[in-house]
Scaffold this motif. Structure first.
Motif, PDB file in Angstrom:
ATOM      1  N   UNK A  29      37.169  32.475  39.550  1.00  0.00           N
ATOM      2  CA  UNK A  29      38.247  33.278  40.130  1.00  0.00           C
ATOM      3  C   UNK A  29      39.623  32.757  39.717  1.00  0.00           C
ATOM      4  N   UNK A  30      39.789  31.435  39.671  1.00  0.00           N
ATOM      5  CA  UNK A  30      41.076  30.854  39.277  1.00  0.00           C
ATOM      6  C   UNK A  30      41.415  31.209  37.835  1.00  0.00           C
ATOM      7  N   UNK A  31      40.399  31.223  36.990  1.00  0.00           N
ATOM      8  CA  UNK A  31      40.617  31.547  35.576  1.00  0.00           C
ATOM      9  C   UNK A  31      40.846  33.045  35.383  1.00  0.00           C
ATOM     10  N   UNK A  32      39.964  33.857  35.942  1.00  0.00           N
ATOM     11  CA  UNK A  32      40.076  35.306  35.760  1.00  0.00           C
ATOM     12  C   UNK A  32      41.346  35.863  36.397  1.00  0.00           C
ATOM     13  N   UNK A  33      41.845  35.198  37.445  1.00  0.00           N
ATOM     14  CA  UNK A  33      43.036  35.678  38.138  1.00  0.00           C
ATOM     15  C   UNK A  33      44.352  35.247  37.518  1.00  0.00           C
ATOM     16  N   UNK A  34      44.290  34.399  36.517  1.00  0.00           N
ATOM     17  CA  UNK A  34      45.520  33.904  35.889  1.00  0.00           C
ATOM     18  C   UNK A  34      46.125  34.959  34.975  1.00  0.00           C
ATOM     19  N   UNK A  35      47.439  34.907  34.852  1.00  0.00           N
ATOM     20  CA  UNK A  35      48.121  35.772  33.895  1.00  0.00           C
ATOM     21  C   UNK A  35      48.222  35.132  32.526  1.00  0.00           C
ATOM     22  N   UNK A  36      48.178  33.777  32.500  1.00  0.00           N
ATOM     23  CA  UNK A  36      48.282  33.020  31.247  1.00  0.00           C
ATOM     24  C   UNK A  36      47.767  31.615  31.488  1.00  0.00           C
ATOM     25  N   UNK A  74      29.829  33.646  26.464  1.00  0.00           N
ATOM     26  CA  UNK A  74      29.340  34.957  26.897  1.00  0.00           C
ATOM     27  C   UNK A  74      30.493  35.842  27.367  1.00  0.00           C
ATOM     28  N   UNK A  75      30.843  36.834  26.568  1.00  0.00           N
ATOM     29  CA  UNK A  75      31.973  37.711  26.889  1.00  0.00           C
ATOM     30  C   UNK A  75      31.668  38.654  28.051  1.00  0.00           C
ATOM     31  N   UNK A  76      30.406  38.698  28.511  1.00  0.00           N
ATOM     32  CA  UNK A  76      30.080  39.496  29.690  1.00  0.00           C
ATOM     33  C   UNK A  76      30.530  38.808  30.966  1.00  0.00           C
ATOM     34  N   UNK A  77      30.830  37.516  30.885  1.00  0.00           N
ATOM     35  CA  UNK A  77      31.359  36.772  32.031  1.00  0.00           C
ATOM     36  C   UNK A  77      32.844  37.124  32.167  1.00  0.00           C
ATOM     37  N   UNK A  78      33.271  37.657  33.329  1.00  0.00           N
ATOM     38  CA  UNK A  78      34.675  38.069  33.486  1.00  0.00           C
ATOM     39  C   UNK A  78      35.679  36.939  33.243  1.00  0.00           C
ATOM     40  N   UNK A  79      35.345  35.711  33.647  1.00  0.00           N
ATOM     41  CA  UNK A  79      36.270  34.593  33.442  1.00  0.00           C
ATOM     42  C   UNK A  79      36.411  34.277  31.956  1.00  0.00           C
ATOM     43  N   UNK A  80      35.311  34.325  31.219  1.00  0.00           N
ATOM     44  CA  UNK A  80      35.354  34.063  29.778  1.00  0.00           C
ATOM     45  C   UNK A  80      36.161  35.154  29.075  1.00  0.00           C
ATOM     46  N   UNK A  81      35.891  36.403  29.422  1.00  0.00           N
ATOM     47  CA  UNK A  81      36.622  37.518  28.810  1.00  0.00           C
ATOM     48  C   UNK A  81      38.119  37.408  29.107  1.00  0.00           C
ATOM     49  N   UNK A  82      38.451  37.071  30.350  1.00  0.00           N
ATOM     50  CA  UNK A  82      39.869  36.940  30.730  1.00  0.00           C
ATOM     51  C   UNK A  82      40.533  35.811  29.958  1.00  0.00           C
TER      52      UNK A  82
END
Length: 196
Positions: free
Chosen positions: A50-57, A76-84
């Motif tokens: 959540x901390x990673x996916x919620x970051x702007x940069x 794995x780009x299916x992971x929302x944090x990795x994609x973000x």
């Protein structure tokens, strides 16, 4: 104005060196690397995601950038944090790197603290700092950190690079949240007190 948020793993005695693997950072003869892994539970994983996916940069020092750039573009780009993480802007403070191969990465110039101040002023979101011990020392000294989200692990390492090194100017922080995890990690959030 954006916020600069430090999200980091620390031992009970404040060590943040070589958290994920033995070979991550052996500076000073540190041989206790990988100490985080036995304590990573579902709460720690969710918090970091959540901390990673919620970051702007992201804002990273050279060593952390190189470790991340060798791993995250291929995860794995299916992971929302990795994609973000792969999609978001990444700012890198380094005196030695000349080129950055990870998509959306920008090398900060000769006065990184001034550039970071401008990035904060222009942003409407959080810029998150992960790892990056040497860079953190400068951010703390220049009083640029708005919030610390520290995952405090229940072990004493006795030596190693510390998040808050000796010689830093005093800072007053306010504890705004704390959450224990099943493995005994405490997730503590500290904010700089409001001015005025």
């Amino acid at each position: 104005m954006g916020q600069l948020v430090v999200v980091n793993f620390v031992s009970l005695d404040g060590v943040m060196q070589s958290v994920l693997s033995a070979d991550e950072d052996r500076d000073g003869g540190f041989d206790r690397g990988g100490w985080v892994l036995p304590y990573v539970d579902e709460v720690v994983e969710r918090f970091m995601s959540e901390a990673t996916a919620g970051a702007g940069a992201l804002l990273l020092g050279r060593r952390t950038y190189e470790i991340f750039a060798a791993t995250w573009p291929y995860a794995d780009m299916d992971d929302p944090a990795v994609a973000a993480m792969n999609a978001m802007p990444k700012y890198v403070a380094s005196r030695t790197l000349k080129e950055l191969g990870w998509a959306n990465s920008t090398l900060l110039g000769a006065d990184p603290m001034e550039e970071i101040s401008r990035i904060k002023a222009a942003s409407g979101s959080e810029t998150v700092v992960l790892g990056s011990g040497e860079l953190l020392g400068s951010l703390i000294e220049y009083d640029l950190v708005d919030e610390y989200r520290l995952l405090v692990f229940p072990l004493l390492l006795g030596s190693g690079k510390r998040l808050f090194a000796d010689g830093r100017s005093p800072r007053r922080l306010t504890l705004t949240a704390t959450r224990p995890t099943p493995s005994g990690v405490l997730i503590n959030t500290y904010r700089r007190p409001a001015e005025g």
